[in-house]
Design a protein around this motif. Structure first.
Motif, PDB file in Angstrom:
ATOM      1  N   ASP A 147       0.840  -1.201   0.000  1.00  0.00           N
ATOM      2  CA  ASP A 147       0.000   0.000   0.000  1.00  0.00           C
ATOM      3  C   ASP A 147       0.870   1.243   0.000  1.00  0.00           C
ATOM      4  OD1 ASP A 147      -2.565  -0.978  -0.096  1.00  0.00           O
ATOM      5  OD2 ASP A 147      -2.823  -1.066   2.068  1.00  0.00           O
ATOM      6  N   ARG A 148       1.952   1.172   0.756  1.00  0.00           N
ATOM      7  CA  ARG A 148       2.853   2.315   0.879  1.00  0.00           C
ATOM      8  C   ARG A 148       3.992   2.253  -0.130  1.00  0.00           C
ATOM      9  NH1 ARG A 148       4.323   4.944   6.534  1.00  0.00           N
ATOM     10  NH2 ARG A 148       4.739   7.017   5.691  1.00  0.00           N
ATOM     11  N   SER A 149       4.790   1.193  -0.071  1.00  0.00           N
ATOM     12  CA  SER A 149       6.017   1.143  -0.862  1.00  0.00           C
ATOM     13  C   SER A 149       5.737   1.091  -2.359  1.00  0.00           C
ATOM     14  CB  SER A 149       6.881  -0.050  -0.440  1.00  0.00           C
ATOM     15  OG  SER A 149       6.146  -1.262  -0.506  1.00  0.00           O
ATOM     16  N   ALA A 150       4.706   0.378  -2.790  1.00  0.00           N
ATOM     17  CA  ALA A 150       4.408   0.307  -4.221  1.00  0.00           C
ATOM     18  C   ALA A 150       3.851   1.635  -4.733  1.00  0.00           C
ATOM     19  CB  ALA A 150       3.430  -0.827  -4.514  1.00  0.00           C
ATOM     20  N   ALA A 151       3.132   2.370  -3.875  1.00  0.00           N
ATOM     21  CA  ALA A 151       2.675   3.707  -4.273  1.00  0.00           C
ATOM     22  C   ALA A 151       3.867   4.637  -4.441  1.00  0.00           C
ATOM     23  CB  ALA A 151       1.705   4.262  -3.235  1.00  0.00           C
ATOM     24  N   TYR A 152       4.893   4.460  -3.605  1.00  0.00           N
ATOM     25  CA  TYR A 152       6.096   5.280  -3.726  1.00  0.00           C
ATOM     26  C   TYR A 152       6.867   4.947  -5.010  1.00  0.00           C
ATOM     27  CZ  TYR A 152       5.594   6.776   1.179  1.00  0.00           C
ATOM     28  OH  TYR A 152       5.156   7.318   2.362  1.00  0.00           O
ATOM     29  N   ILE A 153       7.031   3.658  -5.320  1.00  0.00           N
ATOM     30  CA  ILE A 153       7.774   3.313  -6.534  1.00  0.00           C
ATOM     31  C   ILE A 153       6.967   3.689  -7.774  1.00  0.00           C
ATOM     32  CG2 ILE A 153       6.974   0.929  -6.858  1.00  0.00           C
ATOM     33  CD1 ILE A 153      10.626   2.095  -7.200  1.00  0.00           C
ATOM     34  N   ALA A 154       5.644   3.627  -7.689  1.00  0.00           N
ATOM     35  CA  ALA A 154       4.816   4.026  -8.830  1.00  0.00           C
ATOM     36  C   ALA A 154       4.989   5.521  -9.111  1.00  0.00           C
ATOM     37  CB  ALA A 154       3.353   3.688  -8.570  1.00  0.00           C
ATOM     38  N   ARG A 155       5.039   6.326  -8.073  1.00  0.00           N
ATOM     39  CA  ARG A 155       5.324   7.758  -8.239  1.00  0.00           C
ATOM     40  C   ARG A 155       6.725   7.959  -8.828  1.00  0.00           C
ATOM     41  NH1 ARG A 155       4.720  13.310  -9.011  1.00  0.00           N
ATOM     42  NH2 ARG A 155       6.242  14.446  -7.760  1.00  0.00           N
ATOM     43  N   ILE A 183       1.067   5.387 -13.407  1.00  0.00           N
ATOM     44  CA  ILE A 183       1.536   4.001 -13.327  1.00  0.00           C
ATOM     45  C   ILE A 183       0.647   3.260 -12.340  1.00  0.00           C
ATOM     46  CG2 ILE A 183       3.443   2.456 -12.748  1.00  0.00           C
ATOM     47  CD1 ILE A 183       4.163   4.181 -15.094  1.00  0.00           C
ATOM     48  N   GLN A 184       0.055   2.146 -12.772  1.00  0.00           N
ATOM     49  CA  GLN A 184      -0.711   1.296 -11.862  1.00  0.00           C
ATOM     50  C   GLN A 184       0.032  -0.020 -11.645  1.00  0.00           C
ATOM     51  OE1 GLN A 184      -4.266  -0.582 -13.312  1.00  0.00           O
ATOM     52  NE2 GLN A 184      -5.157  -0.815 -11.280  1.00  0.00           N
ATOM     53  N   LEU A 185       0.172  -0.401 -10.384  1.00  0.00           N
ATOM     54  CA  LEU A 185       0.744  -1.698 -10.012  1.00  0.00           C
ATOM     55  C   LEU A 185      -0.301  -2.474  -9.221  1.00  0.00           C
ATOM     56  CD1 LEU A 185       4.237  -0.474  -8.729  1.00  0.00           C
ATOM     57  CD2 LEU A 185       3.682  -1.327 -11.017  1.00  0.00           C
ATOM     58  N   ALA A 186      -0.318  -3.800  -9.363  1.00  0.00           N
ATOM     59  CA  ALA A 186      -1.240  -4.639  -8.590  1.00  0.00           C
ATOM     60  C   ALA A 186      -0.472  -5.831  -8.033  1.00  0.00           C
ATOM     61  CB  ALA A 186      -2.397  -5.115  -9.468  1.00  0.00           C
ATOM     62  N   TYR A 187      -0.803  -6.188  -6.792  1.00  0.00           N
ATOM     63  CA  TYR A 187      -0.083  -7.249  -6.098  1.00  0.00           C
ATOM     64  C   TYR A 187      -1.043  -8.262  -5.486  1.00  0.00           C
ATOM     65  CZ  TYR A 187       4.162  -4.424  -6.413  1.00  0.00           C
ATOM     66  OH  TYR A 187       5.229  -3.713  -6.885  1.00  0.00           O
ATOM     67  N   ALA A 188      -0.520  -9.481  -5.258  1.00  0.00           N
ATOM     68  CA  ALA A 188      -1.218 -10.521  -4.500  1.00  0.00           C
ATOM     69  C   ALA A 188      -0.433 -10.778  -3.225  1.00  0.00           C
ATOM     70  CB  ALA A 188      -1.339 -11.803  -5.318  1.00  0.00           C
ATOM     71  N   ILE A 189      -1.115 -10.983  -2.113  1.00  0.00           N
ATOM     72  CA  ILE A 189      -0.439 -11.185  -0.836  1.00  0.00           C
ATOM     73  C   ILE A 189       0.468 -12.410  -0.899  1.00  0.00           C
ATOM     74  CG2 ILE A 189      -2.346 -12.522   0.155  1.00  0.00           C
ATOM     75  CD1 ILE A 189      -1.675 -11.150   2.864  1.00  0.00           C
ATOM     76  N   GLY A 190       1.686 -12.236  -0.429  1.00  0.00           N
ATOM     77  CA  GLY A 190       2.655 -13.321  -0.411  1.00  0.00           C
ATOM     78  C   GLY A 190       3.387 -13.540  -1.712  1.00  0.00           C
ATOM     79  N   VAL A 191       3.012 -12.809  -2.775  1.00  0.00           N
ATOM     80  CA  VAL A 191       3.651 -12.936  -4.089  1.00  0.00           C
ATOM     81  C   VAL A 191       4.568 -11.736  -4.291  1.00  0.00           C
ATOM     82  CG1 VAL A 191       3.283 -13.117  -6.579  1.00  0.00           C
ATOM     83  CG2 VAL A 191       1.674 -14.207  -4.987  1.00  0.00           C
ATOM     84  N   ALA A 192       5.799 -11.974  -4.727  1.00  0.00           N
ATOM     85  CA  ALA A 192       6.788 -10.902  -4.763  1.00  0.00           C
ATOM     86  C   ALA A 192       6.553  -9.911  -5.894  1.00  0.00           C
ATOM     87  CB  ALA A 192       8.195 -11.499  -4.865  1.00  0.00           C
ATOM     88  N   GLN A 193       6.442 -10.379  -7.114  1.00  0.00           N
ATOM     89  CA  GLN A 193       6.339  -9.480  -8.257  1.00  0.00           C
ATOM     90  C   GLN A 193       4.885  -9.059  -8.493  1.00  0.00           C
ATOM     91  OE1 GLN A 193       8.796  -8.072  -9.906  1.00  0.00           O
ATOM     92  NE2 GLN A 193      10.409  -9.203  -8.799  1.00  0.00           N
ATOM     93  N   PRO A 194       4.675  -7.861  -9.017  1.00  0.00           N
ATOM     94  CA  PRO A 194       3.302  -7.422  -9.277  1.00  0.00           C
ATOM     95  C   PRO A 194       2.607  -8.332 -10.282  1.00  0.00           C
ATOM     96  CG  PRO A 194       4.902  -5.928 -10.288  1.00  0.00           C
ATOM     97  CD  PRO A 194       5.671  -6.849  -9.407  1.00  0.00           C
ATOM     98  N   VAL A 195       1.316  -8.519 -10.094  1.00  0.00           N
ATOM     99  CA  VAL A 195       0.542  -9.337 -11.024  1.00  0.00           C
ATOM    100  C   VAL A 195       0.140  -8.537 -12.257  1.00  0.00           C
ATOM    101  CG1 VAL A 195      -0.305 -10.839  -9.192  1.00  0.00           C
ATOM    102  CG2 VAL A 195      -1.639  -8.821  -9.836  1.00  0.00           C
ATOM    103  N   ALA A 196       0.263  -7.194 -12.189  1.00  0.00           N
ATOM    104  CA  ALA A 196      -0.068  -6.357 -13.335  1.00  0.00           C
ATOM    105  C   ALA A 196       0.650  -5.021 -13.241  1.00  0.00           C
ATOM    106  CB  ALA A 196      -1.580  -6.132 -13.419  1.00  0.00           C
ATOM    107  N   ILE A 197       1.041  -4.497 -14.401  1.00  0.00           N
ATOM    108  CA  ILE A 197       1.602  -3.151 -14.525  1.00  0.00           C
ATOM    109  C   ILE A 197       0.868  -2.465 -15.673  1.00  0.00           C
ATOM    110  CG2 ILE A 197       3.669  -1.757 -14.957  1.00  0.00           C
ATOM    111  CD1 ILE A 197       5.356  -4.135 -14.075  1.00  0.00           C
ATOM    112  N   ASN A 198       0.440  -1.240 -15.443  1.00  0.00           N
ATOM    113  CA  ASN A 198      -0.247  -0.502 -16.494  1.00  0.00           C
ATOM    114  C   ASN A 198       0.316   0.910 -16.568  1.00  0.00           C
ATOM    115  OD1 ASN A 198      -2.483  -0.176 -18.493  1.00  0.00           O
ATOM    116  ND2 ASN A 198      -3.171   1.342 -17.018  1.00  0.00           N
ATOM    117  N   VAL A 199       0.544   1.388 -17.792  1.00  0.00           N
ATOM    118  CA  VAL A 199       1.055   2.735 -18.031  1.00  0.00           C
ATOM    119  C   VAL A 199       0.017   3.519 -18.820  1.00  0.00           C
ATOM    120  CG1 VAL A 199       2.879   4.127 -19.076  1.00  0.00           C
ATOM    121  CG2 VAL A 199       3.443   1.912 -18.040  1.00  0.00           C
TER     122      VAL A 199
END
Length: 388
Positions: free
Chosen positions: A280-288, A305-321
């Motif tokens: 919620d925090r760190s991915a919003a910072y990297i997206a900025r 930049i939109q990022l989406a994650y699944a709990i316990g999964v390291a890499q984002p499940v989706a990236i959108n520009v």
């Protein structure tokens, strides 16, 4: 022509004060565990509620040491300006209830192996309409609340007639800006500013707000002062009862103030009180960080930049520009460059931005927005040349 509006709140606003308390506690847990050589294992998810005469702190923490929660709560409140009972709230005398428990082991088993601390989507935004890459209405709104805090802290340096306590901690600003048909800001249309004040200062506060808060800020944005501006200063007439005395404050209730003032999407997750394994925090910072570097590289005038994650999964499940038709190369190529250059796992984000650096103070993010402040590492645009 369209009109866009954004708001900001001062450090003494009850919701923002709750954010500061949660982040002050986060800083304390991270700093003491870093001193013990254990900062990588710190987990913090702390929420704060403030009401008249009382503070409740609750959440989940994993730490190696001890933090005096009540003392940090009180120090944060007094630093925000609530130092006397006459102000309706006093950090020296208010009650503090602490209800913090250990983090769930079930969450830990997914996070400790490098996975995201929760599911969700996060957004980052940047625009070239201001030097800091932020939307103009929000940049001005933040400037107004910062100026309010400066006057409150040092009233004599602004006007000999302002006594300590005349300008009080709670304040809110709102700015409406006209945008032309090309999507560029053209003029400031409306400014709203509500400033808490002492009883003796009710008749004087309008003059002070106009002369010492609004005017200096508008001088910095003079190119957008075209035509008549509508002003609404303390539009209810009186604003003596403020802060937690007048309104309950809760962590995470000013997420639009924290981000882009409504000019970009928001995934719904708050930032304050969460350690950087929480995406919620760190991915919003990297997206900025990514969006700002895309704009700084000249690849687009505006970027989400939109990022989406699944709990316990390291890499984002989706990236959108999304570049709103302002891109200079295809958005798919921008996404390809970002994917190739950056590790967007929680660990990769923490390492890229230095989110466990002991010199980083998260409480500063809870004062005038999490973005647009050049002191924050996610505002750095050094990699823009490589993207270009």
């Amino acid at each position: 022509m369209k009109i866009y509006t954004s708001e900001s709140v001062s450090v003494g606003h009850p919701d923002k004060l709750a954010d500061q308390i949660s982040d002050a506690l986060l800083d304390a847990f991270l700093q003491q565990d870093h001193a013990l050589g254990k900062s990588g294992g710190t987990r913090v998810a702390v929420e704060t509620l403030l009401t008249r005469g009382a503070v409740i702190v609750a959440g989940e923490v994993r730490t190696e040491g001890y933090v005096d929660v009540a003392s940090i709560v009180r120090d944060t409140i007094t630093q925000a300006g609530y130092t006397k009972t006459d102000y309706g709230f006093d950090g020296n005398t208010c009650g503090v209830l602490v209800a913090i428990q250990p983090q769930s082991a079930h969450i830990a088993q997914g996070v400790d192996t490098g996975g995201a601390g929760d599911q969700g989507m996060m957004f980052g935004y940047a625009t070239n309409e201001t030097p800091e890459g932020m939307p103009l209405p929000l940049a001005i709104a933040h400037a107004l609340t910062r100026r309010s805090a400066e006057i409150r802290k040092d009233p004599k340096s602004f006007d000999a007639q302002i006594e300590e306590g005349d300008i009080r901690p709670d304040a809110k600003s709102q700015v409406s800006v006209e945008y032309d048909d090309n999507g560029r800001p053209s003029r400031i249309q409306t400014i709203v500013l509500s400033q808490q004040h002492s009883a003796r200062y009710e008749k004087k506060v309008h003059e002070v707000v106009h002369e010492h808060i609004i005017k200096p800020v508008l001088d910095r944005y003079s190119e957008y002062v075209n035509g008549e501006i509508q002003y609404h200063v303390n539009p209810t007439g009186t604003f003596e009862i403020g802060g937690p005395q007048g309104d309950t404050g809760v962590t995470g209730r000013k997420i639009i103030v924290d981000t882009y003032g409504g000019m970009a999407p928001h995934g719904g997750g708050a930032f304050s009180g969460k350690d950087p394994t929480k995406v919620d925090r760190s991915a919003a910072y990297i997206a900025r960080f990514l969006a700002k570097n895309v704009v700084a590289a000249g690849l687009a005038q505006r970027c989400v930049i939109q990022l989406a994650y699944a709990i316990g999964v390291a890499q984002p499940v989706a990236i959108n520009v999304e570049t709103f038709g302002t891109e200079t190369i295809p958005a798919a190529e921008i996404e390809k460059r970002l994917r190739a250059k950056f590790d967007l796992s929680p660990k990769g984000i923490i390492d890229t931005l230095g989110l466990l650096n002991p010199d980083l103070r998260y409480i500063e993010t809870a004062k005038n927005g999490h973005f647009g402040n050049s002191a924050f590492p996610w505002e750095n645009t050094a990699v823009s040349a490589e993207l270009r």
